[in-house]
Structures are given as C-alpha cells and as structure tokens.
Design an enzyme around this catalytic site. Structure first.
Site, mmCIF file in Angstrom:
data_model
loop_
_atom_site.group_PDB
_atom_site.id
_atom_site.type_symbol
_atom_site.label_atom_id
_atom_site.label_comp_id
_atom_site.label_asym_id
_atom_site.label_seq_id
_atom_site.Cartn_x
_atom_site.Cartn_y
_atom_site.Cartn_z
ATOM 1 N N ARG A 46 19.262 -18.865 -13.580
ATOM 2 C CA ARG A 46 18.726 -18.579 -15.764
ATOM 3 C C ARG A 46 19.028 -19.856 -15.670
ATOM 4 N NH1 ARG A 46 22.018 -16.804 -18.766
ATOM 5 N NH2 ARG A 46 22.451 -15.303 -18.546
ATOM 6 N N TYR A 98 -3.578 -22.515 -33.008
ATOM 7 C CA TYR A 98 -3.432 -22.297 -31.437
ATOM 8 C C TYR A 98 -2.618 -20.510 -31.974
ATOM 9 C CZ TYR A 98 -2.585 -18.108 -27.418
ATOM 10 O OH TYR A 98 -2.123 -17.800 -26.873
ATOM 11 N N ASP A 170 1.473 -30.232 -29.157
ATOM 12 C CA ASP A 170 1.133 -29.249 -28.269
ATOM 13 C C ASP A 170 0.078 -29.888 -27.245
ATOM 14 O OD1 ASP A 170 -0.259 -26.795 -26.835
ATOM 15 O OD2 ASP A 170 0.210 -25.072 -28.187
ATOM 16 N N LYS A 195 -2.527 -22.775 -18.759
ATOM 17 C CA LYS A 195 -4.131 -23.188 -18.309
ATOM 18 C C LYS A 195 -4.319 -24.472 -17.406
ATOM 19 C CE LYS A 195 -3.851 -20.892 -21.788
ATOM 20 N NZ LYS A 195 -3.157 -20.870 -23.434
#
Ligand SMILES: *Cc1c(COP(=O)(O)O)cnc(C)c1O
Length: 379
Positions: A46, A98, A170, A195
């Site tokens: 982690r 978004y 972003d 994306k």
C-alpha cells in the site's frame, strides 16, 4: 530529453535483479526484512511497490514535476487532494466540471464542511471575486467536458499566487503531450490515467503530480493512510500505455482536426466545438497554452432534437457508444442523456449543453473510415 524520448524512457530502469528491460509486475503485498527496519526501501505494497514507483517517476518526468503518486482511479486521486483541506475551507472551481468531480465535491466533501463555489472560469474576475479568507484552492479542468472550453491556467495561477492558494489542474483531457500545468504555475496536476494516458480502455487509474516536496509529503501520507492505491498489474499497463502517448496523441490531434473540419461543412450540423477552430470561444487561450488541440470533438445537429442525436448514435459503426474517452478506438456519447442527465434541462441548455449535442472521442483509426462512418450516421 524531448517528449517522445521521455515517454519511452522516463522513470524506468532495467530491473536490477535480472536486467529485464520492462519493469516487472511486482505482484507482492510485502517484502522480507533482514532485521526489523533493515529492508530495501519496500515494506508493504500500500505504501510502496516497485512497479508503481516506476510509473510514478515516469509521470513526474512527463509533467515536468518532481513527484508522482498513483491512485486506484481518477476519483481516488481527487479524493486525496481534497483531503488536504479542513472543515471551513473553500474551493473555487468551474461550472463546466467533470460530473464525477462535481459529485464528490457536492455530495461527499460538502458534508464534511468544505465549501465549493462553481463559476464561469472563462472570466477570471469572477474567480477572483469569490476569493475570501477561507479560500484554499482553485480547481481547474481544461479543456472541459463536453463543451471543450479552455481555462487560462496562467491567469488562474496569478490569482492563486496573489492570495496564497493552491492551484490544481485536472489535465486528463489534454495530457502532458498538449500542456504542462506545472510549467504554467499550477501547484498540483491531477489525471484520470484511465483515459489518454493508459490509452487502451483496459485500466482505471488516477495520478497526482507535484514539484513541491512538502506537498508531496502531505499527499503521500494521505495515499498511504487512506489506501486508495492501484495494483501492480494496472501500473504495468499504464507504463506500457505511456510509451506510445506521443504518437497516439499526434494521431488523435490530426484525426480530431479532420473530423472537426468535416463536421463544420456538414449541412445537418448546427455547431462544432473543438478548441482548434478559429471561432471557438477560447481558441486564443488554447493556442497560447496548448501544443495542439486534441481528439475530443463535440457537435450539435440542426433542429436540436434529442431523437435525431440518438438515431445518429445508433447508426455509428466505428464510433462505439460508451462512457469514457481517450482510447485508441473512437467512442461517441450523448451528454444530455448520459453523463449530464442529472442536470435539469433548463440549466443544461443555458450552459450550452443542447439536446442534440454529441461528444466524440476521436480514436486513431484511419481517418477515411471515420469520416465515412460520420457520413453514413449523420446521413
Ligand atoms: C474520467 C475523469 C475523471 C475521473 O477519473 P476515473 O479514472 O474515471 O476515476 C476525472 N476528471 C476527468 C476530466 C475525467 O475525464
């Protein structure tokens, strides 16, 4: 290193144990220590994993940053950034955001006492007017979805510096191939790697990139403490994807231009939104801030009837009707009934999100086939 060389070489070293040229998928949760605390820099996956480290370093270099941090999704990256704030803090963002970002801001973090303002960021005086003593962050997304508006990152950076705020960008739609927000004055770059960065519609992942050591320390603490980290297999896929980012983006931009040009001349098309068109409302900023204009194109049909848009979408052969964007294959979507369906229709229309608006993620297929598909689908 120039961009294409960086895309291929950044962050990766031959594997020290075997010389493997590709960073292996370190599918392990833990690492053996010789004596308590005596280890090779890895204790628990982690916190750190070598495959993730290679990807994080590659992303930092591509964005001209110093540190990269990967998350299980773009939303997990956003979640970590906002967790740097406290109740009472305020954030200024765009009203053309978004949908998932809008949702986490208003439905999750607003309940924890953080206040969000949404405004038309094409007018920077509106941004500055919202700054008060509680403001901590400006959140920019450019180009926006699905209207492909461009926000002036440098202009926002001037406001954030003046008032001692953090500027987050972003950069999912543009990718570091088209713009580097850190070079334009942003403090934090955020990506949905799902994306264009991964680029093959086969992985969900997010990232945060910064220059500042202190910011990195805070975000790395949240990454480990909250645990929204990706697995090594997915990190491997993104590492592989970014090796072709520059050639994919080049073709996305070329095809995007050809599709936009085809659509503006089509008798059934009312308007075309693509930042490379000279009459696009923020073309000038796009020209200054971006290296090219990308492969996202939105258009509306004459008469603006939803049923015409839906019939067109059903007729596409190569543009697959699906959520998401940025993969090698072309996709199409209908914002009014898909991504933006939850916005009341009057508000949608006011924002320019008309009923017949179709959003295309133009892929890297041969352009002749894509134009022929548009021809038969629009009719
Ligand atoms: C997809 C997307 C996100 C969210 O990323 P996920 O990987 O889907 O969690 C955030 N911002 C933008 C602009 C996006 O397109």
């Amino acid at each position: 290193m120039k961009f294409g060389t960086k895309a291929i070489h950044a962050g990766v070293e031959p594997d020290p144990s075997t010389g493997a040229i590709m960073t292996p998928i370190y599918q392990t949760s833990t690492y053996v220590q010789k004596s308590p605390g005596d280890h090779k820099g890895y204790e628990y996956s982690r916190t750190h994993n070598p495959t993730r480290t290679a990807l994080q370093n590659a992303l930092a270099e591509l964005e001209n940053g110093k540190h990269g941090l990967c998350f299980a999704s773009g939303m997990a990256a956003i979640d970590a950034i906002i967790k740097m704030l406290k109740p009472g803090d305020e954030v200024i963002s765009t009203n053309d955001l978004y949908g998932g970002s809008y949702r986490i801001f208003t439905k999750i973090f607003q309940n924890y006492g953080i206040k969000f303002h949404f405004t038309d960021m094409s007018d920077l005086s509106k941004v500055e007017a919202l700054v008060n003593e509680n403001t901590r962050m400006i959140w920019v997304e450019t180009p926006t979805n699905p209207l492909l508006n461009i926000i002036d990152i440098k202009g926002c950076a001037a406001i954030s510096k003046k008032h001692n705020l953090l500027l987050v960008a972003d950069n999912t739609f543009a990718t570091p191939y088209l713009q580097n927000p850190l070079d334009l004055g942003a403090d934090i770059v955020m990506h949905s790697l799902t994306k264009y960065m991964a680029g093959h519609s086969d992985v969900v992942m997010g990232a945060v990139i910064v220059k500042d050591d202190e910011l990195h320390e805070k975000l790395a603490f949240i990454q480990n403490a909250c645990g929204g980290t990706p697995g090594p297999q997915d990190c491997f896929l993104v590492l592989r994807g970014i090796k072709t980012l520059h050639i994919r983006m080049e073709r996305h931009c070329e095809n995007g231009r050809a599709v936009a040009q085809y659509l503006i001349n089509h008798p059934k098309v009312e308007k075309v939104l693509w930042p490379g068109l000279p009459d696009h409302p923020s073309h000038q900023i796009a020209k200054e801030q971006m290296r090219s204009y990308g492969g996202m194109v939105s258009f509306a049909l004459k008469g603006d009837r939803m049923e015409d848009a839906i019939a067109t979408l059903e007729r596409f052969r190569y543009f697959s009707l699906a959520e998401s964007l940025g993969g090698v294959e072309s996709l199409c979507g209908h914002p009014a009934s898909m991504t933006h369906a939850s916005i009341p229709s009057a508000e949608r229309l006011k924002a320019g999100l008309s009923d017949s608006l179709i959003r295309l993620s133009v892929g890297i297929e041969d352009i002749e086939d894509l134009l022929a598909d548009l021809e038969q689908a629009i009719g």
